[in-house]
Write a protein that holds these residues in place. Structure first.
Motif, mmCIF file in Angstrom:
data_model
loop_
_atom_site.group_PDB
_atom_site.id
_atom_site.type_symbol
_atom_site.label_atom_id
_atom_site.label_comp_id
_atom_site.label_asym_id
_atom_site.label_seq_id
_atom_site.Cartn_x
_atom_site.Cartn_y
_atom_site.Cartn_z
ATOM 1 N N TRP A 113 71.197 32.185 -13.026
ATOM 2 C CA TRP A 113 72.720 31.380 -12.385
ATOM 3 C C TRP A 113 71.336 30.618 -11.552
ATOM 4 O O TRP A 113 70.763 30.831 -10.496
ATOM 5 N N TYR A 114 71.567 29.556 -11.455
ATOM 6 C CA TYR A 114 71.816 28.330 -10.384
ATOM 7 C C TYR A 114 72.641 27.877 -10.552
ATOM 8 O O TYR A 114 72.950 26.856 -11.229
ATOM 9 N N GLY B 187 67.003 37.122 -10.927
ATOM 10 C CA GLY B 187 68.416 36.021 -11.476
ATOM 11 C C GLY B 187 68.775 35.105 -10.903
ATOM 12 O O GLY B 187 69.168 34.113 -11.947
ATOM 13 N N VAL B 188 68.820 35.202 -9.631
ATOM 14 C CA VAL B 188 69.369 34.515 -9.029
ATOM 15 C C VAL B 188 68.460 33.146 -8.907
ATOM 16 O O VAL B 188 67.325 33.693 -7.878
ATOM 17 N N PHE B 189 68.856 31.651 -9.275
ATOM 18 C CA PHE B 189 67.682 31.139 -8.284
ATOM 19 C C PHE B 189 68.984 30.065 -7.350
ATOM 20 O O PHE B 189 69.326 29.237 -7.661
ATOM 21 N N ILE B 190 68.110 29.730 -6.288
ATOM 22 C CA ILE B 190 68.331 28.696 -4.820
ATOM 23 C C ILE B 190 67.311 28.696 -3.633
ATOM 24 O O ILE B 190 66.451 29.569 -3.913
ATOM 25 N N ALA C 166 71.436 20.894 -13.528
ATOM 26 C CA ALA C 166 70.509 21.292 -14.276
ATOM 27 C C ALA C 166 68.908 20.282 -13.660
ATOM 28 O O ALA C 166 68.063 21.388 -14.472
ATOM 29 N N ALA C 167 69.283 19.662 -13.258
ATOM 30 C CA ALA C 167 67.884 18.464 -13.531
ATOM 31 C C ALA C 167 67.100 18.956 -12.010
ATOM 32 O O ALA C 167 65.781 18.996 -12.539
ATOM 33 N N LEU C 168 67.751 19.834 -11.221
ATOM 34 C CA LEU C 168 67.223 20.199 -10.141
ATOM 35 C C LEU C 168 66.512 21.706 -10.260
ATOM 36 O O LEU C 168 66.109 22.479 -9.511
ATOM 37 N N PHE C 169 67.071 22.290 -11.577
ATOM 38 C CA PHE C 169 66.602 23.892 -12.075
ATOM 39 C C PHE C 169 65.338 24.604 -12.142
ATOM 40 O O PHE C 169 64.913 25.476 -10.726
ATOM 41 N N LEU D 243 63.322 27.423 -9.934
ATOM 42 C CA LEU D 243 62.594 28.024 -10.308
ATOM 43 C C LEU D 243 61.394 28.787 -9.171
ATOM 44 O O LEU D 243 60.304 29.536 -8.375
ATOM 45 N N VAL D 244 60.448 27.365 -8.387
ATOM 46 C CA VAL D 244 59.584 27.435 -8.046
ATOM 47 C C VAL D 244 60.033 27.758 -6.180
ATOM 48 O O VAL D 244 58.843 28.517 -6.088
ATOM 49 N N HIS D 245 60.814 27.778 -5.779
ATOM 50 C CA HIS D 245 61.124 27.739 -4.071
ATOM 51 C C HIS D 245 62.563 28.416 -4.413
ATOM 52 O O HIS D 245 62.579 28.805 -2.793
#
Length: 117
Positions: A83-84, A106-109, A88-91, A95-97
């Motif tokens: 979940w982000y 599973g949550v990406f912020i 989509a272009a910044l996903f 993932l890295v930050h």
């Protein structure tokens, strides 16, 4: 102040307010004198919300050198699908930050988005 407050706020929140609410809760939790992370909040039923509550709690506990609450670990506190909340272009950037406690659930912020300014 406790984590049940965060779960309640996220349960009533519009999708566009979720990151701001989590950031605000983390900021307040890191400054409060008596933080109680032991009470497991009710499950919301939306995997990304249930994962966010656990991730924020575990992140604050780790930051404050407190024990990670046992309730934050388990299949109901992880999102099966990533979940982000951004475009989509910044996903890949998320993932890295993202903080580890969020990513493993599973949550990406991006970490910078969780800092109150």
């Amino acid at each position: 102040m406790d984590v049940v407050e965060l779960a309640d706020d996220l349960g009533d929140a519009r999708e566009q307010d979720i990151v701001r609410l989590v950031a605000d809760w983390i900021d307040r939790a890191q400054r409060v004198e008596h933080l109680d992370l032991s009470n497991e909040p009710r499950l919301d039923g939306r995997p990304h919300i249930d994962a966010l509550v656990a991730a924020a709690s575990a992140h604050v506990a780790r930051t404050l050198c407190l024990p990670i609450p046992g309730w934050t670990i388990g299949p109901h506190r992880c999102s099966e699908r990533f979940w982000y909340p951004g475009p989509a272009a910044l996903f890949p950037n998320a993932l890295v930050h993202s903080h580890g406690e969020f990513a493993v659930r599973g949550v990406f912020i991006e970490a910078a988005s969780l800092v109150c300014r």
